[in-house]
Design a protein around this motif. Structure first.
Motif, PDB file in Angstrom:
ATOM      1  N   MET A 264       0.831  -1.202   0.000  1.00  0.00           N
ATOM      2  CA  MET A 264       0.000   0.000   0.000  1.00  0.00           C
ATOM      3  C   MET A 264       0.869   1.257   0.000  1.00  0.00           C
ATOM      4  SD  MET A 264      -3.009  -1.159  -0.236  1.00  0.00           S
ATOM      5  CE  MET A 264      -3.922   0.369   0.008  1.00  0.00           C
ATOM      6  N   GLU A 265       1.962   1.218   0.729  1.00  0.00           N
ATOM      7  CA  GLU A 265       2.861   2.362   0.740  1.00  0.00           C
ATOM      8  C   GLU A 265       3.485   2.570  -0.631  1.00  0.00           C
ATOM      9  OE1 GLU A 265       5.597   1.415   3.793  1.00  0.00           O
ATOM     10  OE2 GLU A 265       4.250   1.988   5.439  1.00  0.00           O
ATOM     11  N   GLU A 266       3.882   1.450  -1.281  1.00  0.00           N
ATOM     12  CA  GLU A 266       4.464   1.561  -2.610  1.00  0.00           C
ATOM     13  C   GLU A 266       3.440   2.098  -3.603  1.00  0.00           C
ATOM     14  OE1 GLU A 266       7.441   1.361  -3.377  1.00  0.00           O
ATOM     15  OE2 GLU A 266       8.338   0.369  -1.645  1.00  0.00           O
ATOM     16  N   LYS A 267       2.193   1.679  -3.460  1.00  0.00           N
ATOM     17  CA  LYS A 267       1.150   2.153  -4.374  1.00  0.00           C
ATOM     18  C   LYS A 267       0.948   3.662  -4.209  1.00  0.00           C
ATOM     19  CE  LYS A 267      -3.137   0.491  -6.365  1.00  0.00           C
ATOM     20  NZ  LYS A 267      -4.139  -0.573  -6.349  1.00  0.00           N
ATOM     21  N   LYS A 268       1.027   4.122  -2.968  1.00  0.00           N
ATOM     22  CA  LYS A 268       0.904   5.562  -2.723  1.00  0.00           C
ATOM     23  C   LYS A 268       2.061   6.306  -3.376  1.00  0.00           C
ATOM     24  CE  LYS A 268       0.746   8.909   1.072  1.00  0.00           C
ATOM     25  NZ  LYS A 268       0.802   9.075   2.553  1.00  0.00           N
ATOM     26  N   ARG A 269       3.272   5.750  -3.237  1.00  0.00           N
ATOM     27  CA  ARG A 269       4.422   6.390  -3.864  1.00  0.00           C
ATOM     28  C   ARG A 269       4.296   6.381  -5.387  1.00  0.00           C
ATOM     29  NH1 ARG A 269       7.437   3.034   0.000  1.00  0.00           N
ATOM     30  NH2 ARG A 269       8.114   4.311   1.752  1.00  0.00           N
ATOM     31  N   TYR A 270       3.723   5.301  -5.887  1.00  0.00           N
ATOM     32  CA  TYR A 270       3.563   5.164  -7.335  1.00  0.00           C
ATOM     33  C   TYR A 270       2.716   6.310  -7.897  1.00  0.00           C
ATOM     34  CZ  TYR A 270       2.626   2.688 -11.731  1.00  0.00           C
ATOM     35  OH  TYR A 270       2.542   2.333 -13.047  1.00  0.00           O
ATOM     36  N   LYS A 271       1.752   6.784  -7.096  1.00  0.00           N
ATOM     37  CA  LYS A 271       0.879   7.871  -7.547  1.00  0.00           C
ATOM     38  C   LYS A 271       1.539   9.247  -7.436  1.00  0.00           C
ATOM     39  CE  LYS A 271      -3.348   5.344  -6.374  1.00  0.00           C
ATOM     40  NZ  LYS A 271      -4.559   5.277  -5.510  1.00  0.00           N
ATOM     41  N   GLN A 272       2.738   9.298  -6.865  1.00  0.00           N
ATOM     42  CA  GLN A 272       3.439  10.564  -6.714  1.00  0.00           C
ATOM     43  C   GLN A 272       4.437  10.818  -7.846  1.00  0.00           C
ATOM     44  OE1 GLN A 272       5.063   9.759  -2.846  1.00  0.00           O
ATOM     45  NE2 GLN A 272       3.295  10.603  -1.770  1.00  0.00           N
ATOM     46  N   ASP A 273       4.276  10.058  -8.918  1.00  0.00           N
ATOM     47  CA  ASP A 273       5.230  10.150 -10.024  1.00  0.00           C
ATOM     48  C   ASP A 273       5.285  11.534 -10.665  1.00  0.00           C
ATOM     49  OD1 ASP A 273       6.394   7.732  -9.896  1.00  0.00           O
ATOM     50  OD2 ASP A 273       5.379   6.843 -11.607  1.00  0.00           O
ATOM     51  N   LEU A 274       4.176  12.238 -10.685  1.00  0.00           N
ATOM     52  CA  LEU A 274       4.150  13.547 -11.341  1.00  0.00           C
ATOM     53  C   LEU A 274       5.141  14.496 -10.683  1.00  0.00           C
ATOM     54  CD1 LEU A 274       2.900  15.361 -13.477  1.00  0.00           C
ATOM     55  CD2 LEU A 274       1.118  15.974 -11.823  1.00  0.00           C
ATOM     56  N   TRP A 275       5.163  14.473  -9.347  1.00  0.00           N
ATOM     57  CA  TRP A 275       6.106  15.329  -8.626  1.00  0.00           C
ATOM     58  C   TRP A 275       7.544  14.938  -8.961  1.00  0.00           C
ATOM     59  CZ3 TRP A 275      10.157  15.256  -5.285  1.00  0.00           C
ATOM     60  CH2 TRP A 275      10.459  16.438  -4.616  1.00  0.00           C
ATOM     61  N   VAL A 276       7.812  13.638  -9.025  1.00  0.00           N
ATOM     62  CA  VAL A 276       9.160  13.154  -9.328  1.00  0.00           C
ATOM     63  C   VAL A 276       9.557  13.547 -10.749  1.00  0.00           C
ATOM     64  CG1 VAL A 276      10.629  11.117  -9.525  1.00  0.00           C
ATOM     65  CG2 VAL A 276       8.945  11.258  -7.688  1.00  0.00           C
ATOM     66  N   THR A 277       8.607  13.480 -11.680  1.00  0.00           N
ATOM     67  CA  THR A 277       8.888  13.885 -13.062  1.00  0.00           C
ATOM     68  C   THR A 277       9.348  15.338 -13.109  1.00  0.00           C
ATOM     69  OG1 THR A 277       7.258  12.326 -13.923  1.00  0.00           O
ATOM     70  CG2 THR A 277       7.894  14.127 -15.366  1.00  0.00           C
ATOM     71  N   ASP A 278       8.661  16.197 -12.374  1.00  0.00           N
ATOM     72  CA  ASP A 278       9.057  17.607 -12.327  1.00  0.00           C
ATOM     73  C   ASP A 278      10.431  17.769 -11.700  1.00  0.00           C
ATOM     74  OD1 ASP A 278       6.713  18.375 -13.519  1.00  0.00           O
ATOM     75  OD2 ASP A 278       5.690  18.884 -11.651  1.00  0.00           O
ATOM     76  N   TRP A 279      10.738  16.925 -10.706  1.00  0.00           N
ATOM     77  CA  TRP A 279      12.069  16.980 -10.083  1.00  0.00           C
ATOM     78  C   TRP A 279      13.147  16.622 -11.109  1.00  0.00           C
ATOM     79  CZ3 TRP A 279      13.860  13.329  -5.530  1.00  0.00           C
ATOM     80  CH2 TRP A 279      15.064  13.808  -5.001  1.00  0.00           C
TER      81      TRP A 279
END
Length: 537
Positions: A264-279
């Motif tokens: 579940m934690e990994e799935k939550k991180r998976y949804k944060q990809d947009l922020w990482v893309t901008d980084w």
């Protein structure tokens, strides 16, 4: 509620009808020995025939009147972990057996004497029936326990109810040591006792405590080649087979619960990809990055970061379990990289696995740890039915400012591009490419071909027309710092032939071709030629 099955002790057996007239020589400790099987044994040498916890039935025929042989027989039983010895007195063995009794009392080993003839077949039948019934009851209770565990796992209530049920099932002290988190004890221990217990476990001192071996059992909580925690069970008496098997089932259930939470934690991180893309695209300031990462993981170190990029194999997005495969890969990568001291921020695209790695160790050799992690990750990928990594990967430039991550990302991609021209590198670090960086920039700008032609063109044309091997000679001569003797030796030619070739090279490139600045340009052109066409041989 599942109840713990009681173990059968020597004291329990003495209460059974067939033992009512038996004489017992035993201390209280000896009477509490656990019996798991009963066996008739008359041969004098038995040490290798026993598994432990057997009640041995004997008539003395194996030693008869030989006292030393009888003592040896008893010592073998003691050393093999047998639970007790029953002797029928009469035909083959007679009282007194004083030395035998002394040895038994000294070792807290029970001796049971039958003064009348007794049918050992009746004793074995009686006790074996009891053992079989106990085993059947144990299997039934374990099945009921498995059902209860499944219900708890489906309820999503977390770890605490599982640990509580383990205690209620086994009536033993439960200790749970998750890595990176506070230890848990069911029932709760006073803080001083809890700290002492944890310290003895961490330093291995607990295994040196007297009689701890049979009273303590532990299981590692393992998943994805990573140890998440240690689970311990400790009893006042020797742990029963049921308690041990129950511990196994709880260890599996707890691993599943921890995997569910991690998933579940990994799935939550998976949804944060947009922020990482901008980084990765350089759109975040240093302060924004710091605030975001500290919210994800307090005390994370951001002083050293690097981007590692794996090119992915072509995978159809319509594959049903594609997302599950990516999440699993992410979890495996996190476990492996964290084991080498890196905090992982992953990012997946259709063509790439991008791993942002924040070095948490710093002083420890960076490249060694990185390559160990990569090799383990590649090995797990090869073992899967569908491998996701292509052979190409690149490790970008290390940076100390997280807002400059775009530079590390781009240089990781450059490292992959270089390998597509020259082949897969064993150490795909951008910082180790050296001349390759310059050549790649020249290729990207479109100036590489003209540069090679400018400095090597006459040599290349001559070799194509005359097969003069001037390019190979030039490469070796420069590599050996202009040593004519060593160059001739390496090329397996006589000096006169070398002199002739060097004269031709000087004529084609100019007499000043060994001038430092011109020589440097020629060597760069040689590297560029090999980059474009392969090693000069």
């Amino acid at each position: 509620m599942v109840q713990t099955l009681l173990q059968l002790t020597v004291k329990d057996i003495l209460q059974r009808p067939l033992f009512q007239k038996a004489e017992t020589i035993a201390s209280e400790e000896a009477l509490n020995r656990t019996v798991r099987w009963v066996h008739i044994m008359e041969v004098p040498h038995v040490g290798h025939l026993l598994n432990g916890h057997e009640l041995i039935l004997n008539t003395g025929i194996g030693w008869h009147d030989n006292e030393e042989l009888s003592l040896s027989f008893l010592q073998q039983l003691i050393d093999s972990g047998a639970s007790g010895l029953c002797i029928e007195l009469g035909t083959y063995t007679k009282l007194p057996l004083e030395r035998l009794k002394e040895l038994a009392l000294r070792e807290h080993f029970p001796l049971i004497f039958f003064h009348e003839e007794v049918r050992y077949i009746d004793i074995t039948q009686d006790l074996h029936a009891y053992f079989i019934h106990q085993h059947y009851s144990m299997v039934s209770e374990l099945e009921a326990l498995s059902t209860q565990l499944n219900q708890l796992l489906l309820s999503g209530k977390g770890l605490q109810p599982l640990l509580q049920l383990l205690h209620e099932t086994t009536h033993a002290q439960v200790a749970f040591f998750p890595y990176g988190e506070e230890a848990r004890y069911i029932p709760e221990l006073p803080k001083t006792d809890a700290d002492l217990f944890y310290e003895k476990w961490i330093f291995g001192e607990i295994f040196r405590l007297p009689d701890i071996k049979c009273k303590l059992a532990h299981r590692p909580i393992l998943a994805l080649e990573r140890m998440f925690a240690d689970l311990l069970l400790y009893g006042e008496q020797e742990l029963s087979e049921f308690q041990i098997l129950a511990l196994d089932r709880f260890a599996t259930a707890i691993a599943q619960e921890m995997m569910r939470t991690t998933y579940m934690e990994e799935k939550k991180r998976y949804k944060q990809d947009l922020w990482v893309t901008d980084w990765l695209n350089g759109k975040h300031t240093q302060q924004i990055i710091r605030d975001y990462m500290l919210a994800m993981k307090p005390n994370v170190k951001l002083e050293q970061a690097v981007v590692c990029v794996f090119e992915s194999r072509a995978v159809r997005e319509d594959v049903i379990d594609h997302e599950a495969q990516l999440l699993q890969k992410q979890m495996v990568a996190r476990s492996i990289f964290e084991g080498e001291g890196f905090y992982l921020v992953p990012h997946f695209t259709n063509a790439q696995f991008v791993f942002i790695l924040l070095d948490q160790l710093g002083a420890s050799p960076f490249q060694d740890r990185m390559m160990r992690a990569i090799q383990r990750l590649q090995k797990t990928d090869h073992l899967q039915e569908t491998a996701l990594f292509s052979p190409f990967l690149g490790i970008g430039k290390r940076i100390s400012d997280p807002s400059l991550l775009k530079l590390s990302y781009q240089t990781a991609l450059d490292t992959i591009d270089i390998q597509k021209d020259i082949g897969v590198l064993e150490q795909p670090f951008y910082d180790e490419l050296h001349v390759g960086k310059v050549i790649l920039m020249m290729k990207q700008s479109g100036s590489l071909a003209s540069f090679i032609e400018e400095y090597l063109g006459p040599i290349l044309h001559y070799d194509r027309e005359k097969n003069g091997q001037l390019l190979k000679t030039l490469k070796m001569y420069l590599a050996l710092s202009g040593s004519k003797q060593e160059t001739a030796k390496e090329l397996f030619i006589v000096r006169q032939t070398l002199y002739h070739r060097l004269d031709k090279i000087a004529f084609l490139l100019g007499e000043d071709y060994m001038r430092p600045d011109k020589r440097m340009a020629i060597e760069l052109a040689l590297h560029g030629y090999e980059y474009m066409h392969g090693i000069i041989a």
